[in-house]
Design an enzyme around this catalytic site. Structure first.
Site, PDB file in Angstrom:
ATOM      1  N   LYS A 131      -5.343  12.339  15.696  1.00  0.00           N
ATOM      2  CA  LYS A 131      -6.143  11.621  16.688  1.00  0.00           C
ATOM      3  C   LYS A 131      -5.234  11.033  17.770  1.00  0.00           C
ATOM      4  CE  LYS A 131      -7.652   7.571  15.527  1.00  0.00           C
ATOM      5  NZ  LYS A 131      -8.262   6.395  14.906  1.00  0.00           N
TER       6      LYS A 131
ATOM      7  N   LYS B 126      -3.814   2.999   7.580  1.00  0.00           N
ATOM      8  CA  LYS B 126      -2.968   1.963   8.184  1.00  0.00           C
ATOM      9  C   LYS B 126      -2.046   1.299   7.178  1.00  0.00           C
ATOM     10  CE  LYS B 126      -5.430   0.931  12.390  1.00  0.00           C
ATOM     11  NZ  LYS B 126      -6.163  -0.011  13.207  1.00  0.00           N
TER      12      LYS B 126
ATOM     13  N   LYS C 114      -3.136   4.648  19.985  1.00  0.00           N
ATOM     14  CA  LYS C 114      -2.283   3.693  20.702  1.00  0.00           C
ATOM     15  C   LYS C 114      -0.937   3.548  20.026  1.00  0.00           C
ATOM     16  CE  LYS C 114      -6.211   0.671  21.634  1.00  0.00           C
ATOM     17  NZ  LYS C 114      -6.947  -0.366  20.923  1.00  0.00           N
TER      18      LYS C 114
END
Ligand code: TYM
Length: 339
Positions: free
Chosen positions: A202, A118, A205
């Site tokens: 993956k 992230k 969102k």
């Protein structure tokens, strides 16, 4: 041997809309576990503030918190039986997180792969909150002395950290078995649902391609279209799981089918092995629509009454606080806080 009573806790971030990965990796298992042990399900709005580049605009957090709550209920979590609440309404999460910040080691957090992903190339520009995110997650679980945590595969490392924190707290303060070692519950054929556009990534969102995921709010037409467009290879489906070697997209679609149909990938291949993807995709689209579209309809119905959603969250928070408050009071004594 732990002496702690069985209790389930899990949560999701109110960031964008929930997708099929959240449903198959976690939510679907929560619904099942409700009849096995007492459960608590949290909407982790404090974690949502760690999102990058100002996403966490107040209106977005508010809207997503209600939407995630509606998704829990629409998928089958029963608020009359299982408290559903947003994290920020139970101040004990934040209190314990601070104490755990003083237990966890920098070296442990430095190993967290999700932070590395992230924060990307700009670690120094990331918020401190993003770095210490898994410590708050450990507090979410241990503030209730929860013993079971149903999550997708990607949360495994965070759960290991929660176990390390519990153990170090118990050792450092000489309080054997004060906090339990929470068990990750990572089950079913779809613990890691992959992107529909790239079998190596993956389902997420935050992927910029909406075609990479099936949102729980997608219409029947959109779901069917996304599945028809899903990336595959030109060969027919393999006869058995060994044939998935080098074919992550095929494996992903079969796993999704198996999870939605409550069966195994072997059984799915027994039926579709050797057949073309076009035929399999039609069946998968039909099954996904049958399972997901009713959730979307129910979410829309629930979201029409915001006051009721807010009432459910408040009621859930009250019940959650009743469990957390005595545990935090004891914890404060253990660490030496007067009062
Ligand atoms: P979050 O909001 O990213 O995801 C919610 C749940 O969905 C699972 N999941 C997936 N499962 C399978 N395939 C995927 N592609 C996929 N993407 C997401 C996640 O594993 C998760 O179970 N840190 C947590 C939230 C959290 C939490 C907690 C969870 C905060 N405190 C305490 C359990 C206990 C998270 O970001 O989940």
């Amino acid at each position: 041997m732990t002496t702690h009573k069985q209790l389930v806790l899990s949560g999701m971030q109110p960031t964008n809309t929930l997708h099929l990965g959240n449903y198959l990796g976690a939510l679907k298992n929560w619904v099942r576990m409700q009849s096995e042990m007492p459960c608590l399900f949290c909407v982790v709005d404090m974690h949502a503030l760690t999102q990058e580049s100002g996403y966490a605009k107040a209106d977005d957090v508010r809207r997503a918190t209600r939407e995630v709550t509606a998704a829990y209920i629409a998928a089958g979590v029963d608020p009359a039986r299982t408290p559903i609440f947003n994290q920020s309404q139970v101040a004990e999460h934040g209190e314990l997180a601070w104490i755990f910040n003083c237990v966890a080691r920098l070296g442990w957090l430095d190993r967290m792969t999700q932070f590395k992903e992230k924060s990307g190339k700009h670690k120094e520009r990331s918020s401190v909150g993003l770095y210490t995110y898994p410590v708050l997650m450990a507090a979410d679980i241990l503030v209730y002395r929860a013993t079971h945590v149903p999550v997708g595969e990607d949360q495994k490392q965070h759960l290991e950290l929660a176990r390390d924190i519990a153990q170090k707290f118990n050792n450092d303060f000489g309080v054997e078995d004060f906090f339990p070692q929470p068990e990750p519950v990572i089950t079913g054929p779809a613990t890691r649902v992959m992107s529909l556009r790239d079998g190596a990534k993956k389902m997420s969102k935050t992927d910029e391609s909406d075609n990479s995921r099936i949102n729980l709010t997608d219409s029947a037409d959109t779901i069917a279209q996304k599945i028809r467009k899903a990336k595959t290879d030109p060969n027919p489906l393999p006869e058995d799981k060994k044939g998935f070697e080098g074919r992550p997209e095929a494996e992903n679609l079969v796993n999704i089918y198996a999870a939605l149909a409550d069966t195994t990938p072997d059984a799915v291949l027994g039926e579709y092995g050797g057949k073309q993807f076009s035929e399999f995709k039609n069946a998968l689209a039909e099954l996904t629509v049958a399972r997901i579209a009713p959730i979307a309809d129910e979410m829309r119905r629930l979201l029409a009454d915001e006051a009721e959603i807010d009432r459910i969250l408040k009621d859930g928070a009250q019940k959650a606080r009743a469990i957390a408050a005595p545990i935090i009071a004891e914890t404060k004594k253990v660490v030496g806080f007067v009062g």
